[in-house]
Scaffold this active site. Structure first.
Site, PDB file in Angstrom:
ATOM      1  NE  ARG A   1      17.114   8.946  34.104  1.00  0.00           N
ATOM      2  CZ  ARG A   1      16.059   8.272  34.543  1.00  0.00           C
ATOM      3  NH1 ARG A   1      15.299   8.768  35.480  1.00  0.00           N
ATOM      4  NH2 ARG A   1      15.746   7.106  34.032  1.00  0.00           N
TER       5      ARG A   1
ATOM      6  CE  LYS B   1       8.214   2.909  36.124  1.00  0.00           C
ATOM      7  NZ  LYS B   1       9.070   3.572  35.132  1.00  0.00           N
ATOM      8  CG  ASN B   2      11.192   0.356  34.142  1.00  0.00           C
ATOM      9  OD1 ASN B   2      10.383   1.268  34.065  1.00  0.00           O
ATOM     10  ND2 ASN B   2      12.262   0.395  34.933  1.00  0.00           N
TER      11      ASN B   2
ATOM     12  NE  ARG C   1      15.447  11.279  31.497  1.00  0.00           N
ATOM     13  CZ  ARG C   1      16.107  10.485  30.702  1.00  0.00           C
ATOM     14  NH1 ARG C   1      15.817   9.234  30.648  1.00  0.00           N
ATOM     15  NH2 ARG C   1      17.096  10.904  29.961  1.00  0.00           N
TER      16      ARG C   1
ATOM     17  CB  VAL D   1      23.050   3.552  37.865  1.00  0.00           C
ATOM     18  CG1 VAL D   1      22.296   3.686  36.543  1.00  0.00           C
ATOM     19  CG2 VAL D   1      23.549   2.125  38.039  1.00  0.00           C
TER      20      VAL D   1
ATOM     21  NE  ARG E   1       6.867   8.680  36.526  1.00  0.00           N
ATOM     22  CZ  ARG E   1       8.190   8.596  36.538  1.00  0.00           C
ATOM     23  NH1 ARG E   1       8.895   9.347  37.355  1.00  0.00           N
ATOM     24  NH2 ARG E   1       8.824   7.781  35.734  1.00  0.00           N
TER      25      ARG E   1
ATOM     26  CG  ASP F   1      14.857   1.621  39.108  1.00  0.00           C
ATOM     27  OD1 ASP F   1      15.384   2.748  39.177  1.00  0.00           O
ATOM     28  OD2 ASP F   1      14.306   1.196  38.077  1.00  0.00           O
TER      29      ASP F   1
ATOM     30  CB  CYS G   1      14.711  14.033  35.379  1.00  0.00           C
ATOM     31  SG  CYS G   1      15.656  12.615  35.816  1.00  0.00           S
TER      32      CYS G   1
HETATM   33  C1  UD1 Z   1      15.934   2.697  32.901  1.00  0.00           C
HETATM   34  C2  UD1 Z   1      14.722   2.490  33.765  1.00  0.00           C
HETATM   35  C3  UD1 Z   1      14.934   3.115  35.142  1.00  0.00           C
HETATM   36  C4  UD1 Z   1      16.243   2.633  35.764  1.00  0.00           C
HETATM   37  C5  UD1 Z   1      17.406   2.784  34.792  1.00  0.00           C
HETATM   38  C6  UD1 Z   1      18.682   2.144  35.297  1.00  0.00           C
HETATM   39  C7  UD1 Z   1      12.926   2.389  32.145  1.00  0.00           C
HETATM   40  C8  UD1 Z   1      11.724   3.027  31.553  1.00  0.00           C
HETATM   41  N1  UD1 Z   1      13.584   3.058  33.109  1.00  0.00           N
HETATM   42  O1  UD1 Z   1      16.075   4.099  32.722  1.00  0.00           O
HETATM   43  O2  UD1 Z   1      13.828   2.755  35.972  1.00  0.00           O
HETATM   44  O3  UD1 Z   1      16.508   3.387  36.920  1.00  0.00           O
HETATM   45  O4  UD1 Z   1      17.089   2.170  33.531  1.00  0.00           O
HETATM   46  O5  UD1 Z   1      18.484   0.804  35.587  1.00  0.00           O
HETATM   47  O6  UD1 Z   1      13.279   1.283  31.793  1.00  0.00           O
HETATM   48  N2  UD1 Z   1      23.119   7.458  29.811  1.00  0.00           N
HETATM   49  C9  UD1 Z   1      23.895   8.281  29.039  1.00  0.00           C
HETATM   50  N3  UD1 Z   1      23.514   8.499  27.736  1.00  0.00           N
HETATM   51  C10 UD1 Z   1      22.393   7.929  27.188  1.00  0.00           C
HETATM   52  C11 UD1 Z   1      21.618   7.076  27.999  1.00  0.00           C
HETATM   53  C12 UD1 Z   1      22.015   6.853  29.305  1.00  0.00           C
HETATM   54  O7  UD1 Z   1      24.902   8.819  29.492  1.00  0.00           O
HETATM   55  O8  UD1 Z   1      22.115   8.167  26.002  1.00  0.00           O
HETATM   56  C13 UD1 Z   1      23.508   7.213  31.226  1.00  0.00           C
HETATM   57  C14 UD1 Z   1      22.475   7.749  32.230  1.00  0.00           C
HETATM   58  O9  UD1 Z   1      22.675   9.114  32.497  1.00  0.00           O
HETATM   59  C15 UD1 Z   1      22.754   6.864  33.423  1.00  0.00           C
HETATM   60  C16 UD1 Z   1      23.127   5.525  32.794  1.00  0.00           C
HETATM   61  O10 UD1 Z   1      23.506   5.806  31.461  1.00  0.00           O
HETATM   62  O11 UD1 Z   1      23.834   7.351  34.154  1.00  0.00           O
HETATM   63  C17 UD1 Z   1      22.016   4.495  32.782  1.00  0.00           C
HETATM   64  O12 UD1 Z   1      20.830   5.072  32.274  1.00  0.00           O
HETATM   65  P1  UD1 Z   1      19.740   4.244  31.451  1.00  0.00           P
HETATM   66  O13 UD1 Z   1      19.979   2.781  31.594  1.00  0.00           O
HETATM   67  O14 UD1 Z   1      19.669   4.787  30.076  1.00  0.00           O
HETATM   68  O15 UD1 Z   1      18.406   4.616  32.205  1.00  0.00           O
HETATM   69  P2  UD1 Z   1      16.986   4.666  31.559  1.00  0.00           P
HETATM   70  O16 UD1 Z   1      16.943   3.730  30.404  1.00  0.00           O
HETATM   71  O17 UD1 Z   1      16.579   6.081  31.342  1.00  0.00           O
END
Ligand code: UD1
Length: 417
Positions: A122, A22-23, A93, A327, A397, A305, A117
Protein backbone atom coordinates in the site's frame (compact mmCIF):
# COMPACT_ATOMS: atom_id res chain seq x y z
CA UNK A 1 -7.27 -8.53 24.28
CA UNK A 2 -11.00 -8.53 23.58
CA UNK A 3 -12.56 -11.28 21.52
CA UNK A 4 -15.97 -12.00 20.04
CA UNK A 5 -17.66 -15.32 20.86
CA UNK A 6 -20.28 -16.32 18.30
CA UNK A 7 -22.67 -19.22 18.73
CA UNK A 8 -23.53 -20.30 15.21
CA UNK A 9 -26.72 -21.63 13.72
CA UNK A 10 -29.23 -18.83 14.20
CA UNK A 11 -31.26 -17.45 11.34
CA UNK A 12 -31.16 -13.64 11.26
CA UNK A 13 -34.39 -11.75 11.01
CA UNK A 14 -35.37 -8.13 11.60
CA UNK A 15 -34.29 -4.60 10.95
CA UNK A 16 -31.05 -2.71 11.51
CA UNK A 17 -29.94 0.90 11.00
CA UNK A 18 -26.86 1.45 8.88
CA UNK A 19 -24.31 3.90 10.27
CA UNK A 20 -22.52 6.74 8.55
CA UNK A 21 -19.70 5.75 6.22
CA UNK A 22 -16.29 5.53 7.86
CA UNK A 23 -14.51 6.13 4.56
CA UNK A 24 -16.54 9.29 3.91
CA UNK A 25 -16.32 10.62 7.48
CA UNK A 26 -12.50 10.35 7.58
CA UNK A 27 -11.73 12.62 4.58
CA UNK A 28 -14.55 14.99 5.56
CA UNK A 29 -13.07 15.43 9.03
CA UNK A 30 -9.66 16.06 7.44
CA UNK A 31 -11.27 18.60 5.07
CA UNK A 32 -12.41 20.67 8.04
CA UNK A 33 -8.76 21.82 8.24
CA UNK A 34 -9.44 23.86 5.10
CA UNK A 35 -11.51 26.50 6.94
CA UNK A 36 -11.16 28.51 10.13
CA UNK A 37 -14.93 28.53 10.65
CA UNK A 38 -17.06 25.98 12.47
CA UNK A 39 -17.99 22.72 10.75
CA UNK A 40 -20.90 20.61 11.96
CA UNK A 41 -21.11 16.98 10.88
CA UNK A 42 -24.02 14.61 11.35
CA UNK A 43 -24.31 10.83 11.01
CA UNK A 44 -20.69 10.34 12.07
CA UNK A 45 -20.19 6.71 13.15
CA UNK A 46 -18.71 5.90 16.56
CA UNK A 47 -15.61 4.02 15.48
CA UNK A 48 -12.03 3.70 16.52
CA UNK A 49 -10.77 5.23 13.24
CA UNK A 50 -12.97 8.28 13.88
CA UNK A 51 -11.57 8.62 17.41
CA UNK A 52 -8.05 8.37 15.97
CA UNK A 53 -8.84 11.14 13.46
CA UNK A 54 -10.29 13.33 16.20
CA UNK A 55 -7.14 12.76 18.22
CA UNK A 56 -5.01 13.69 15.22
CA UNK A 57 -7.00 16.90 14.66
CA UNK A 58 -6.63 17.64 18.38
CA UNK A 59 -2.85 17.29 18.18
CA UNK A 60 -2.81 19.76 15.27
CA UNK A 61 -4.67 22.23 17.50
CA UNK A 62 -8.27 21.77 16.33
CA UNK A 63 -11.12 21.78 18.87
CA UNK A 64 -13.62 18.96 18.35
CA UNK A 65 -16.83 18.60 20.37
CA UNK A 66 -18.92 15.43 20.32
CA UNK A 67 -22.67 15.78 20.78
CA UNK A 68 -25.48 13.32 21.32
CA UNK A 69 -26.99 11.83 18.18
CA UNK A 70 -23.76 11.33 16.20
CA UNK A 71 -23.09 15.04 15.69
CA UNK A 72 -19.61 16.48 15.78
CA UNK A 73 -18.59 20.12 15.88
CA UNK A 74 -15.16 21.00 14.61
CA UNK A 75 -13.60 24.41 15.26
CA UNK A 76 -10.42 24.42 13.19
CA UNK A 77 -9.43 28.08 13.77
CA UNK A 78 -5.71 28.54 13.07
CA UNK A 79 -3.74 25.44 13.87
CA UNK A 80 -0.35 25.41 15.56
CA UNK A 81 1.12 22.05 14.56
CA UNK A 82 1.48 20.53 11.13
CA UNK A 83 2.53 17.00 11.88
CA UNK A 84 0.76 13.63 11.69
CA UNK A 85 3.06 11.55 13.89
CA UNK A 86 4.00 7.91 13.39
CA UNK A 87 2.18 6.66 16.51
CA UNK A 88 -1.17 7.71 14.99
CA UNK A 89 -0.45 6.99 11.32
CA UNK A 90 0.66 3.45 12.09
CA UNK A 91 -2.74 2.66 13.64
CA UNK A 92 -4.63 4.28 10.77
CA UNK A 93 -3.27 4.77 7.25
CA UNK A 94 -6.08 7.23 6.49
CA UNK A 95 -4.14 9.79 8.60
CA UNK A 96 -2.47 10.54 5.27
CA UNK A 97 -5.66 12.47 4.46
CA UNK A 98 -4.45 15.52 6.40
CA UNK A 99 -1.58 15.92 3.92
CA UNK A 100 -3.59 17.63 1.15
CA UNK A 101 -5.51 20.05 3.40
CA UNK A 102 -2.42 21.08 5.42
CA UNK A 103 -0.38 21.82 2.30
CA UNK A 104 -3.29 23.67 0.67
CA UNK A 105 -4.05 25.96 3.62
CA UNK A 106 -0.77 26.26 5.53
CA UNK A 107 1.82 25.39 2.91
CA UNK A 108 3.42 22.77 5.14
CA UNK A 109 2.82 19.25 6.39
CA UNK A 110 4.92 16.54 7.98
CA UNK A 111 3.10 13.26 7.70
CA UNK A 112 4.60 9.97 8.75
CA UNK A 113 4.79 7.34 6.03
CA UNK A 114 2.25 4.64 6.84
CA UNK A 115 4.66 1.77 6.19
CA UNK A 116 3.51 -1.70 5.20
CA UNK A 117 0.27 -3.07 6.49
CA UNK A 118 -1.45 -6.42 6.84
CA UNK A 119 -2.95 -6.25 3.35
CA UNK A 120 0.14 -5.60 1.29
CA UNK A 121 2.57 -2.77 0.68
CA UNK A 122 0.00 0.00 0.00
CA UNK A 123 2.32 2.78 -1.13
CA UNK A 124 1.41 6.50 -1.20
CA UNK A 125 3.59 7.43 -4.19
CA UNK A 126 0.62 8.79 -6.18
CA UNK A 127 -0.34 11.21 -3.38
CA UNK A 128 3.24 12.50 -3.37
CA UNK A 129 3.61 12.69 -7.17
CA UNK A 130 0.30 14.59 -7.46
CA UNK A 131 1.28 17.13 -4.82
CA UNK A 132 4.63 17.66 -6.52
CA UNK A 133 2.84 18.26 -9.82
CA UNK A 134 0.72 20.90 -8.04
CA UNK A 135 3.95 22.65 -7.07
CA UNK A 136 4.69 21.37 -3.56
CA UNK A 137 8.27 20.60 -2.66
CA UNK A 138 8.37 17.21 -1.00
CA UNK A 139 11.19 15.46 0.79
CA UNK A 140 10.97 12.02 2.26
CA UNK A 141 13.17 11.93 5.32
CA UNK A 142 13.21 10.14 8.68
CA UNK A 143 10.16 8.15 7.58
CA UNK A 144 8.16 11.36 7.03
CA UNK A 145 6.68 13.06 4.01
CA UNK A 146 7.77 16.66 4.48
CA UNK A 147 5.82 18.95 2.15
CA UNK A 148 6.33 22.68 1.71
CA UNK A 149 4.58 25.02 -0.71
CA UNK A 150 3.58 28.56 -1.50
CA UNK A 151 0.20 28.74 -3.23
CA UNK A 152 -0.23 25.55 -5.27
CA UNK A 153 -0.79 25.85 -9.00
CA UNK A 154 -3.63 24.15 -10.85
CA UNK A 155 -2.50 21.44 -13.24
CA UNK A 156 -3.53 18.34 -15.15
CA UNK A 157 -3.11 15.13 -13.13
CA UNK A 158 -3.39 11.68 -14.65
CA UNK A 159 -3.31 9.05 -11.91
CA UNK A 160 -1.49 5.84 -12.88
CA UNK A 161 -3.80 3.78 -10.70
CA UNK A 162 -7.24 4.37 -9.27
CA UNK A 163 -6.65 5.45 -5.68
CA UNK A 164 -9.43 6.52 -3.33
CA UNK A 165 -7.54 8.44 -0.64
CA UNK A 166 -5.09 9.64 -3.30
CA UNK A 167 -7.94 11.22 -5.29
CA UNK A 168 -9.34 12.73 -2.08
CA UNK A 169 -6.00 14.15 -0.97
CA UNK A 170 -5.33 15.76 -4.34
CA UNK A 171 -8.87 17.13 -4.62
CA UNK A 172 -8.45 18.77 -1.19
CA UNK A 173 -4.98 20.05 -2.07
CA UNK A 174 -6.32 21.67 -5.25
CA UNK A 175 -9.18 23.65 -3.69
CA UNK A 176 -6.96 26.72 -3.13
CA UNK A 177 -4.68 26.20 -6.11
CA UNK A 178 -4.23 28.99 -8.61
CA UNK A 179 -6.40 28.17 -11.64
CA UNK A 180 -7.94 24.85 -12.62
CA UNK A 181 -6.88 21.34 -11.65
CA UNK A 182 -8.09 18.29 -13.53
CA UNK A 183 -7.78 14.82 -12.01
CA UNK A 184 -8.05 12.10 -14.66
CA UNK A 185 -8.52 8.43 -13.79
CA UNK A 186 -9.97 9.63 -10.48
CA UNK A 187 -11.57 7.17 -8.08
CA UNK A 188 -15.35 7.08 -8.59
CA UNK A 189 -16.21 5.79 -5.11
CA UNK A 190 -19.31 7.41 -3.55
CA UNK A 191 -17.13 8.56 -0.63
CA UNK A 192 -15.15 10.78 -3.05
CA UNK A 193 -18.44 12.36 -4.16
CA UNK A 194 -19.56 12.86 -0.54
CA UNK A 195 -16.31 14.67 0.22
CA UNK A 196 -16.76 16.87 -2.87
CA UNK A 197 -20.34 17.70 -1.80
CA UNK A 198 -19.02 18.78 1.58
CA UNK A 199 -16.22 20.86 0.04
CA UNK A 200 -18.69 22.54 -2.31
CA UNK A 201 -20.91 23.40 0.67
CA UNK A 202 -17.82 25.13 2.10
CA UNK A 203 -17.50 27.18 -1.07
CA UNK A 204 -15.19 25.01 -3.19
CA UNK A 205 -15.78 24.70 -6.95
CA UNK A 206 -15.56 21.01 -7.79
CA UNK A 207 -17.29 19.29 -10.71
CA UNK A 208 -17.33 15.68 -11.80
CA UNK A 209 -16.70 13.95 -8.45
CA UNK A 210 -18.13 10.46 -8.75
CA UNK A 211 -16.84 10.24 -12.34
CA UNK A 212 -13.29 9.50 -13.43
CA UNK A 213 -12.61 13.16 -14.31
CA UNK A 214 -12.77 15.72 -11.56
CA UNK A 215 -12.31 19.43 -12.23
CA UNK A 216 -11.41 21.78 -9.39
CA UNK A 217 -11.40 25.52 -9.85
CA UNK A 218 -9.25 27.10 -7.15
CA UNK A 219 -10.88 29.55 -4.72
CA UNK A 220 -9.32 31.89 -2.13
CA UNK A 221 -11.04 30.65 1.02
CA UNK A 222 -13.60 28.17 2.34
CA UNK A 223 -16.20 28.85 4.99
CA UNK A 224 -17.85 26.65 7.63
CA UNK A 225 -20.59 24.18 6.65
CA UNK A 226 -22.99 21.53 7.90
CA UNK A 227 -23.05 18.07 6.40
CA UNK A 228 -24.52 14.64 7.07
CA UNK A 229 -22.20 11.77 6.20
CA UNK A 230 -23.59 9.27 3.67
CA UNK A 231 -24.55 5.73 4.81
CA UNK A 232 -21.80 3.11 4.95
CA UNK A 233 -22.15 0.86 1.89
CA UNK A 234 -19.67 -1.70 3.24
CA UNK A 235 -21.46 -2.05 6.57
CA UNK A 236 -24.71 -2.40 4.59
CA UNK A 237 -23.17 -5.07 2.36
CA UNK A 238 -21.87 -6.95 5.39
CA UNK A 239 -25.32 -7.09 7.03
CA UNK A 240 -26.86 -8.22 3.74
CA UNK A 241 -24.38 -11.10 3.58
CA UNK A 242 -25.23 -11.87 7.23
CA UNK A 243 -28.84 -12.24 6.06
CA UNK A 244 -27.88 -14.40 3.08
CA UNK A 245 -25.45 -16.69 4.88
CA UNK A 246 -27.96 -17.51 7.65
CA UNK A 247 -30.89 -18.00 5.24
CA UNK A 248 -32.46 -14.99 6.90
CA UNK A 249 -34.69 -12.02 6.22
CA UNK A 250 -33.04 -8.70 7.04
CA UNK A 251 -34.05 -5.11 6.37
CA UNK A 252 -31.55 -2.25 6.42
CA UNK A 253 -32.74 1.24 7.29
CA UNK A 254 -30.87 4.38 6.35
CA UNK A 255 -28.96 2.64 3.58
CA UNK A 256 -28.28 3.84 0.03
CA UNK A 257 -29.16 1.11 -2.50
CA UNK A 258 -27.68 3.14 -5.39
CA UNK A 259 -24.21 2.62 -3.91
CA UNK A 260 -24.75 -1.13 -3.56
CA UNK A 261 -25.43 -2.19 -7.14
CA UNK A 262 -22.47 -4.55 -7.59
CA UNK A 263 -23.12 -6.15 -4.20
CA UNK A 264 -26.88 -6.51 -4.74
CA UNK A 265 -26.32 -8.06 -8.14
CA UNK A 266 -24.04 -10.73 -6.63
CA UNK A 267 -26.53 -11.37 -3.82
CA UNK A 268 -29.29 -11.90 -6.39
CA UNK A 269 -27.01 -14.43 -8.08
CA UNK A 270 -26.82 -16.36 -4.79
CA UNK A 271 -30.60 -16.78 -4.99
CA UNK A 272 -31.56 -14.06 -2.53
CA UNK A 273 -34.62 -11.92 -3.13
CA UNK A 274 -33.74 -8.24 -2.82
CA UNK A 275 -36.12 -5.32 -2.46
CA UNK A 276 -35.09 -1.66 -2.30
CA UNK A 277 -36.56 1.77 -1.63
CA UNK A 278 -34.95 5.21 -1.55
CA UNK A 279 -33.18 4.61 1.76
CA UNK A 280 -33.75 0.95 2.58
CA UNK A 281 -32.79 -2.51 1.34
CA UNK A 282 -34.27 -5.86 2.23
CA UNK A 283 -32.86 -9.33 1.67
CA UNK A 284 -34.80 -12.57 1.90
CA UNK A 285 -32.84 -15.79 1.51
CA UNK A 286 -34.65 -19.11 1.40
CA UNK A 287 -32.44 -22.15 1.86
CA UNK A 288 -28.81 -22.53 0.90
CA UNK A 289 -27.18 -19.76 -1.15
CA UNK A 290 -25.57 -20.59 -4.50
CA UNK A 291 -21.84 -19.83 -4.96
CA UNK A 292 -20.86 -16.65 -6.80
CA UNK A 293 -17.61 -15.70 -8.55
CA UNK A 294 -16.10 -12.45 -7.29
CA UNK A 295 -13.49 -10.23 -8.92
CA UNK A 296 -12.59 -7.06 -7.02
CA UNK A 297 -12.11 -3.77 -8.88
CA UNK A 298 -12.54 -0.06 -8.17
CA UNK A 299 -16.11 1.35 -7.95
CA UNK A 300 -18.60 0.85 -9.56
CA UNK A 301 -17.26 -2.71 -9.74
CA UNK A 302 -17.25 -5.16 -6.86
CA UNK A 303 -15.42 -3.68 -3.81
CA UNK A 304 -12.35 -5.27 -2.26
CA UNK A 305 -13.84 -4.30 1.12
CA UNK A 306 -16.61 -6.93 0.54
CA UNK A 307 -14.30 -9.72 -0.65
CA UNK A 308 -13.83 -11.45 2.72
CA UNK A 309 -17.57 -11.42 3.45
CA UNK A 310 -18.41 -13.10 0.13
CA UNK A 311 -15.56 -15.57 0.70
CA UNK A 312 -17.32 -16.60 3.93
CA UNK A 313 -20.63 -16.91 2.08
CA UNK A 314 -19.06 -19.08 -0.63
CA UNK A 315 -17.64 -21.40 2.06
CA UNK A 316 -21.13 -22.72 2.85
CA UNK A 317 -22.78 -22.10 -0.54
CA UNK A 318 -23.79 -24.75 -3.07
CA UNK A 319 -21.16 -25.10 -5.80
CA UNK A 320 -17.64 -23.94 -6.59
CA UNK A 321 -16.67 -20.28 -6.92
CA UNK A 322 -13.57 -18.29 -7.74
CA UNK A 323 -12.50 -15.16 -5.91
CA UNK A 324 -9.95 -12.83 -7.54
CA UNK A 325 -8.47 -10.03 -5.47
CA UNK A 326 -7.17 -7.40 -7.87
CA UNK A 327 -6.93 -4.26 -5.69
CA UNK A 328 -4.65 -5.36 -2.86
CA UNK A 329 -2.00 -8.01 -2.67
CA UNK A 330 -1.99 -10.28 0.35
CA UNK A 331 -5.65 -9.74 1.25
CA UNK A 332 -6.35 -13.42 1.80
CA UNK A 333 -5.40 -13.86 5.46
CA UNK A 334 -8.99 -14.77 6.33
CA UNK A 335 -8.87 -17.68 3.88
CA UNK A 336 -6.38 -19.53 6.08
CA UNK A 337 -8.57 -18.97 9.12
CA UNK A 338 -11.67 -20.09 7.21
CA UNK A 339 -9.83 -23.28 6.28
CA UNK A 340 -9.36 -23.90 10.00
CA UNK A 341 -13.15 -23.78 10.32
CA UNK A 342 -13.48 -26.55 7.75
CA UNK A 343 -13.77 -24.50 4.56
CA UNK A 344 -12.58 -26.06 1.32
CA UNK A 345 -10.38 -23.33 -0.20
CA UNK A 346 -7.54 -23.63 -2.69
CA UNK A 347 -5.29 -20.58 -3.05
CA UNK A 348 -3.56 -19.98 -6.38
CA UNK A 349 -1.78 -16.60 -6.46
CA UNK A 350 -4.39 -13.84 -6.66
CA UNK A 351 -7.21 -16.36 -6.88
CA UNK A 352 -9.03 -18.48 -4.34
CA UNK A 353 -11.17 -21.40 -5.43
CA UNK A 354 -13.83 -22.21 -2.88
CA UNK A 355 -15.89 -25.39 -2.93
CA UNK A 356 -18.89 -24.92 -0.64
CA UNK A 357 -19.19 -27.38 2.26
CA UNK A 358 -22.34 -28.42 4.13
CA UNK A 359 -21.11 -27.23 7.50
CA UNK A 360 -18.37 -25.11 9.03
CA UNK A 361 -17.18 -25.92 12.53
CA UNK A 362 -16.27 -23.39 15.20
CA UNK A 363 -12.59 -22.73 15.92
CA UNK A 364 -10.54 -20.04 17.58
CA UNK A 365 -9.60 -17.66 14.76
CA UNK A 366 -7.59 -14.48 14.45
CA UNK A 367 -8.70 -11.23 12.81
CA UNK A 368 -5.90 -9.79 10.67
CA UNK A 369 -7.53 -6.69 9.22
CA UNK A 370 -10.83 -4.91 9.30
CA UNK A 371 -12.73 -6.70 6.53
CA UNK A 372 -11.09 -10.07 7.17
CA UNK A 373 -12.57 -9.89 10.66
CA UNK A 374 -16.03 -9.25 9.23
CA UNK A 375 -15.64 -12.38 7.09
CA UNK A 376 -14.75 -14.45 10.14
CA UNK A 377 -17.70 -13.13 12.15
CA UNK A 378 -20.02 -14.06 9.27
CA UNK A 379 -18.53 -17.57 9.13
CA UNK A 380 -19.07 -17.82 12.90
CA UNK A 381 -22.78 -17.09 12.41
CA UNK A 382 -23.21 -20.39 10.58
CA UNK A 383 -20.50 -22.60 12.13
CA UNK A 384 -21.39 -25.44 14.50
CA UNK A 385 -20.35 -24.48 18.02
CA UNK A 386 -18.82 -21.30 19.45
CA UNK A 387 -16.35 -19.45 17.23
CA UNK A 388 -14.01 -17.11 19.09
CA UNK A 389 -12.57 -14.30 16.96
CA UNK A 390 -9.44 -12.79 18.48
CA UNK A 391 -7.97 -9.32 17.85
CA UNK A 392 -11.32 -7.71 17.26
CA UNK A 393 -9.85 -4.24 17.64
CA UNK A 394 -9.66 -4.50 13.86
CA UNK A 395 -13.43 -4.80 13.61
CA UNK A 396 -13.98 -1.88 16.00
CA UNK A 397 -12.07 0.30 13.56
CA UNK A 398 -14.87 0.06 11.05
CA UNK A 399 -18.09 -1.48 12.41
CA UNK A 400 -20.23 0.43 14.89
CA UNK A 401 -21.67 -1.81 17.65
CA UNK A 402 -21.41 -4.90 15.47
CA UNK A 403 -22.42 -7.36 18.16
CA UNK A 404 -25.39 -5.25 19.30
CA UNK A 405 -26.64 -4.92 15.75
CA UNK A 406 -26.24 -8.63 15.00
CA UNK A 407 -27.87 -9.64 18.29
CA UNK A 408 -30.77 -7.33 17.47
CA UNK A 409 -31.26 -9.54 14.39
CA UNK A 410 -31.24 -12.71 16.48
CA UNK A 411 -27.55 -13.69 16.47
CA UNK A 412 -25.78 -14.84 19.60
CA UNK A 413 -22.53 -12.91 19.79
CA UNK A 414 -20.71 -11.57 22.85
CA UNK A 415 -17.54 -9.73 23.71
CA UNK A 416 -15.25 -11.72 25.97
CA UNK A 417 -11.94 -10.79 27.57
C1 UD1 B 1 -9.43 3.11 0.38
C2 UD1 B 1 -10.32 2.70 1.52
C3 UD1 B 1 -10.22 1.20 1.77
C4 UD1 B 1 -10.43 0.42 0.48
C5 UD1 B 1 -9.56 0.95 -0.65
C6 UD1 B 1 -9.89 0.33 -1.99
C7 UD1 B 1 -10.41 4.71 2.87
C8 UD1 B 1 -10.03 5.39 4.14
N1 UD1 B 1 -9.96 3.45 2.68
O1 UD1 B 1 -8.09 2.84 0.79
O2 UD1 B 1 -11.20 0.84 2.74
O3 UD1 B 1 -10.11 -0.93 0.70
O4 UD1 B 1 -9.74 2.37 -0.79
O5 UD1 B 1 -11.22 0.50 -2.31
O6 UD1 B 1 -11.12 5.25 2.06
N2 UD1 B 1 -1.79 2.66 -4.65
C9 UD1 B 1 -0.54 2.92 -5.13
N3 UD1 B 1 0.01 4.16 -4.88
C10 UD1 B 1 -0.65 5.13 -4.17
C11 UD1 B 1 -1.95 4.84 -3.70
C12 UD1 B 1 -2.49 3.59 -3.96
O7 UD1 B 1 0.10 2.08 -5.76
O8 UD1 B 1 -0.10 6.23 -3.99
C13 UD1 B 1 -2.39 1.32 -4.90
C14 UD1 B 1 -2.64 0.52 -3.61
O9 UD1 B 1 -1.48 -0.17 -3.20
C15 UD1 B 1 -3.75 -0.40 -4.05
C16 UD1 B 1 -4.56 0.47 -5.01
O10 UD1 B 1 -3.71 1.51 -5.43
O11 UD1 B 1 -3.24 -1.50 -4.73
C17 UD1 B 1 -5.82 1.07 -4.42
O12 UD1 B 1 -5.52 1.69 -3.19
P1 UD1 B 1 -6.30 2.98 -2.65
O13 UD1 B 1 -7.55 3.20 -3.43
O14 UD1 B 1 -5.34 4.11 -2.56
O15 UD1 B 1 -6.69 2.54 -1.18
P2 UD1 B 1 -6.88 3.50 0.03
O16 UD1 B 1 -7.28 4.84 -0.47
O17 UD1 B 1 -5.70 3.41 0.94
Amino acid sequence: MEKLAITGGRRLEGEVRISGAKNAALPILAASLLTDEQVTLGNVPHLRDITTTIELLGRLGVRVTLHEGLRIEVEPGQITHYEAPYDLVKTMRASILVLGPLVARYGRADVSLPGGCAIGARPVDLHVAGLRALGAQIDIEDGYIRARAERLKGTHLLLDKVTVTGTENLMMAAVFADGETVIENAAREPEVADLADFLNKMGARIRGAGSNRIVIEGVRRLHGAEHDVQPDRIEAGTFLVAGAITGGHVRLRHACPDHLEAILSKLRDTGAVIATGTDWVEIDMKGRPASVDISTVPYPGFPTDMQAQFAALNCIAGGVATISENVFENRYMHMLELQRMGANIRLQGHTAVIQGVDRLTAAPVMATDLRASAGLVLAGLVADGVTVVDRIYHIDRGYECIEEKLNQLGASIHRVA
